[in-house]
Design a protein around this motif. Sequence first.
Motif, PDB file in Angstrom:
ATOM      1  N   PRO A  57     -12.496 -19.065   1.800  1.00 55.02           N
ATOM      2  CA  PRO A  57     -13.114 -18.334   2.912  1.00 55.02           C
ATOM      3  C   PRO A  57     -14.417 -18.992   3.387  1.00 55.02           C
ATOM      4  N   VAL A  89      -7.832 -12.297   3.258  1.00 56.14           N
ATOM      5  CA  VAL A  89      -8.135 -13.533   3.995  1.00 56.14           C
ATOM      6  C   VAL A  89      -8.042 -14.715   3.043  1.00 56.14           C
ATOM      7  N   VAL A 134      -4.253 -16.315   8.901  1.00 54.07           N
ATOM      8  CA  VAL A 134      -5.008 -15.085   8.642  1.00 54.07           C
ATOM      9  C   VAL A 134      -4.512 -13.971   9.565  1.00 54.07           C
TER      10      VAL A 134
END
Length: 159
Positions: A44, A33, A118
């Motif tokens: 993130p 991610v 993502v």
Amino acid sequence: MFFRETKHVSLKQSPSRTALEAAQAATRLARQVALALGDLDLSPSQYRLLLFLSEGNAAASAVAGRLAVSRPSVTALADGLEKRGLLQRKSDPADRRKVAHELTEAGREILAAADIAVADHIVQIASHLDADQVDEALAGLALWNHALTLARGQREAQR
């Protein structure tokens, strides 16, 4: 005694091999991610903040509680996103000490781009599986998303 027992796993009862592999996959996916967000210059943590704010504006204390970080951490995250024009802070007219955070249009746009980045990255990784396993892997992650939402709701109801 060299080892302490925890609330979740005792020394007498260890997690299954599948649970251990799932834990390792979650850790590795977190890194993926981060890589997918790199081109958008988002961390993130910033992505999580944008996701939370997409549900509506919120005070720093609510954001901190939901993201399980300290209020100073929320301030630091919000400072960076505000400088980029992705969120704005608004004073509460009833209590000027309270400040709400909300997404700007640019914030909604970068969140949409981050979601796609993502998702595309996860699908690309899953493409290494057999075709029937791709759907199973993605459905498993979607199920985890649902479980996390239910767990959050239960925690918030207990407060």
